[in-house]
Design an enzyme around this catalytic site. Structure first.
Site, PDB file in Angstrom:
ATOM      1  N   PHE A  25      74.047  98.039 102.260  1.00 27.78           N
ATOM      2  CA  PHE A  25      72.883  97.390 101.663  1.00 27.78           C
ATOM      3  C   PHE A  25      71.633  98.170 102.044  1.00 27.78           C
ATOM      4  O   PHE A  25      71.396  98.431 103.231  1.00 27.78           O
ATOM      5  CB  PHE A  25      72.761  95.930 102.143  1.00 27.78           C
ATOM      6  CG  PHE A  25      73.386  94.944 101.196  1.00 27.78           C
ATOM      7  CD1 PHE A  25      74.717  95.057 100.831  1.00 27.78           C
ATOM      8  CD2 PHE A  25      72.643  93.912 100.663  1.00 27.78           C
ATOM      9  CE1 PHE A  25      75.301  94.172  99.944  1.00 27.78           C
ATOM     10  CE2 PHE A  25      73.210  93.012  99.769  1.00 27.78           C
ATOM     11  CZ  PHE A  25      74.540  93.129  99.407  1.00 27.78           C
ATOM     12  N   CYS A  31      57.921  92.931  97.263  1.00 26.07           N
ATOM     13  CA  CYS A  31      58.316  92.310  96.007  1.00 26.07           C
ATOM     14  C   CYS A  31      57.048  92.017  95.214  1.00 26.07           C
ATOM     15  O   CYS A  31      55.988  91.766  95.801  1.00 26.07           O
ATOM     16  CB  CYS A  31      59.100  91.021  96.250  1.00 26.07           C
ATOM     17  SG  CYS A  31      59.664  90.247  94.716  1.00 26.07           S
ATOM     18  N   CYS A  46      57.735  83.379  92.430  1.00 24.57           N
ATOM     19  CA  CYS A  46      59.101  83.067  92.862  1.00 24.57           C
ATOM     20  C   CYS A  46      59.011  82.369  94.221  1.00 24.57           C
ATOM     21  O   CYS A  46      58.565  82.962  95.194  1.00 24.57           O
ATOM     22  CB  CYS A  46      59.912  84.355  92.963  1.00 24.57           C
ATOM     23  SG  CYS A  46      61.618  84.084  93.440  1.00 24.57           S
ATOM     24  N   CYS A  49      62.800  82.215  97.469  1.00 26.65           N
ATOM     25  CA  CYS A  49      63.394  83.403  98.101  1.00 26.65           C
ATOM     26  C   CYS A  49      63.963  83.074  99.480  1.00 26.65           C
ATOM     27  O   CYS A  49      63.373  82.334 100.261  1.00 26.65           O
ATOM     28  CB  CYS A  49      62.318  84.476  98.232  1.00 26.65           C
ATOM     29  SG  CYS A  49      62.962  86.067  98.768  1.00 26.65           S
ATOM     30  N   ASP A  50      65.124  83.655  99.799  1.00 30.10           N
ATOM     31  CA  ASP A  50      65.764  83.425 101.094  1.00 30.10           C
ATOM     32  C   ASP A  50      65.864  84.722 101.907  1.00 30.10           C
ATOM     33  O   ASP A  50      66.689  84.833 102.804  1.00 30.10           O
ATOM     34  CB  ASP A  50      67.162  82.817 100.897  1.00 30.10           C
ATOM     35  CG  ASP A  50      68.073  83.699 100.041  1.00 30.10           C
ATOM     36  OD1 ASP A  50      67.648  84.813  99.656  1.00 30.10           O
ATOM     37  OD2 ASP A  50      69.210  83.278  99.762  1.00 30.10           O
ATOM     38  N   THR A  51      65.020  85.689 101.573  1.00 28.42           N
ATOM     39  CA  THR A  51      65.164  87.027 102.154  1.00 28.42           C
ATOM     40  C   THR A  51      63.873  87.492 102.819  1.00 28.42           C
ATOM     41  O   THR A  51      62.788  87.295 102.275  1.00 28.42           O
ATOM     42  CB  THR A  51      65.534  88.039 101.041  1.00 28.42           C
ATOM     43  OG1 THR A  51      66.697  87.563 100.369  1.00 28.42           O
ATOM     44  CG2 THR A  51      65.805  89.409 101.617  1.00 28.42           C
ATOM     45  N   GLU A 121      70.092  95.293  92.537  1.00 30.06           N
ATOM     46  CA  GLU A 121      69.818  93.869  92.301  1.00 30.06           C
ATOM     47  C   GLU A 121      68.321  93.727  92.052  1.00 30.06           C
ATOM     48  O   GLU A 121      67.510  93.934  92.958  1.00 30.06           O
ATOM     49  CB  GLU A 121      70.203  93.049  93.535  1.00 30.06           C
ATOM     50  CG  GLU A 121      71.621  93.289  94.008  1.00 30.06           C
ATOM     51  CD  GLU A 121      72.510  92.071  93.853  1.00 30.06           C
ATOM     52  OE1 GLU A 121      71.981  90.963  93.741  1.00 30.06           O
ATOM     53  OE2 GLU A 121      73.736  92.251  93.841  1.00 30.06           O
ATOM     54  N   HIS A 209      78.410  85.236 101.677  1.00 30.92           N
ATOM     55  CA  HIS A 209      77.926  85.705 102.985  1.00 30.92           C
ATOM     56  C   HIS A 209      77.369  84.550 103.796  1.00 30.92           C
ATOM     57  O   HIS A 209      77.400  84.577 105.033  1.00 30.92           O
ATOM     58  CB  HIS A 209      76.877  86.811 102.815  1.00 30.92           C
ATOM     59  CG  HIS A 209      75.784  86.476 101.872  1.00 30.92           C
ATOM     60  ND1 HIS A 209      75.983  86.312 100.511  1.00 30.92           N
ATOM     61  CD2 HIS A 209      74.459  86.265 102.064  1.00 30.92           C
ATOM     62  CE1 HIS A 209      74.821  86.018  99.925  1.00 30.92           C
ATOM     63  NE2 HIS A 209      73.892  85.971 100.853  1.00 30.92           N
TER      64      HIS A 209
HETATM   65  S1  SF4 Z   1      64.126  86.088  95.266  1.00 34.13           S
HETATM   66 FE1  SF4 Z   1      62.730  87.106  96.750  1.00 34.13          FE
HETATM   67  S2  SF4 Z   1      63.041  89.271  96.380  1.00 34.13           S
HETATM   68 FE2  SF4 Z   1      63.847  88.204  94.582  1.00 34.13          FE
HETATM   69  S3  SF4 Z   1      62.127  88.097  93.116  1.00 34.13           S
HETATM   70 FE3  SF4 Z   1      62.064  86.233  94.315  1.00 34.13          FE
HETATM   71  S4  SF4 Z   1      60.617  86.712  95.998  1.00 34.13           S
HETATM   72 FE4  SF4 Z   1      61.272  88.658  95.135  1.00 34.13          FE
END
Ligand code: SF4
Length: 215
Positions: A25, A31, A46, A49-51, A121, A209
């Site tokens: 990865f 973003c 958005c 988001c979980d990242t 992705e 995961h």
């Molecule tokens: S999920 Fe996270 S990385 Fe994906 S578009 Fe939304 S804010 Fe950006």
């Protein structure tokens, strides 16, 4: 071109078409739909988001050239070398954040030169550069959606403002519904199952995961 990368690590792809497949990865920083700071989440385009894609982590880096980036990815792949293109080929998943803010043809070429299949992705707000082997697009409600063809359409569901009839018109080989995580996850799983049963063009994607606890 230089590249800012949050983290590079070896794992199993957790979701979508390549779920369960070993991959490096490469998580690009940044973003265009959220700053990544919790204080900004409520006003982000958005919001689910979980990242963590902010900055450069201990196993990330700033790379001054496509070759430097590709060498860092190659360094994470275990020493096994495969001579057959039968599915044993090394895979890199370029993700983020939004990888298409940075990933370009030169980086894709450098990864190919090291034997990698290149998966991406993306949130679909940018047109994808040429040469990507597996393009997974995950459009977000309220955001521009320009990349309307690819290998895999992966929709986090439900999202108010996204319409499955409209999404189904786009040109993708595979279509997945992935339950939105959070306190209502059980309900979202049931909703995705219901939709997949009613619309056989769609398949269910689970975030394995999180179930297995791997990174
Ligand atoms: S999920 Fe996270 S990385 Fe994906 S578009 Fe939304 S804010 Fe950006």
């Amino acid at each position: 071109m230089s590249y800012v990368v949050k983290e590079i690590f070896y794992t199993l792809q957790g979701e979508g078409r390549n779920a369960g497949r070993p991959a490096v990865f490469c998580r690009f920083s940044g973003c265009n739909l959220w700053t990544g700071r919790e204080v900004d989440r409520a006003k982000a385009i958005c919001q689910f988001c979980d990242t963590d894609f902010v900055g450069v982590g201990s196993d990330g880096g700033r790379f001054e050239s496509p070759d430097a980036l590709a060498d860092a990815v190659l360094a994470r792949w275990p020493g096994v070398r495969y001579g057959r293109a039968d599915g044993g080929r090394p895979l890199v998943v370029c993700t983020g954040g939004e990888p298409l803010l940075q990933l370009d043809v030169a980086a894709i070429d450098a990864l190919h030169a090291r034997g990698f299949q290149v998966a991406v992705e993306t949130n679909g707000t940018r047109h994808a550069p040429a040469g990507i082997d597996h393009l997974c697009v995950s459009p977000k409600a309220g955001a521009e959606w320009v990349q309307r063809h690819g290998s895999e359409l992966k929709v986090v569901w439900p999202q108010a403002g996204l319409d499955l009839d409209m999404l189904e018109q786009a040109d993708f080989t595979y279509r997945y519904l992935q339950p939105m995580d959070g306190p209502l996850q059980a309900r979202h799983i049931a909703q995705c199952i219901e939709q997949c049963l009613a619309r056989p063009a769609w398949r269910l994607s689970l975030q394995t995961h999180k179930v297995t606890g791997i990174r």
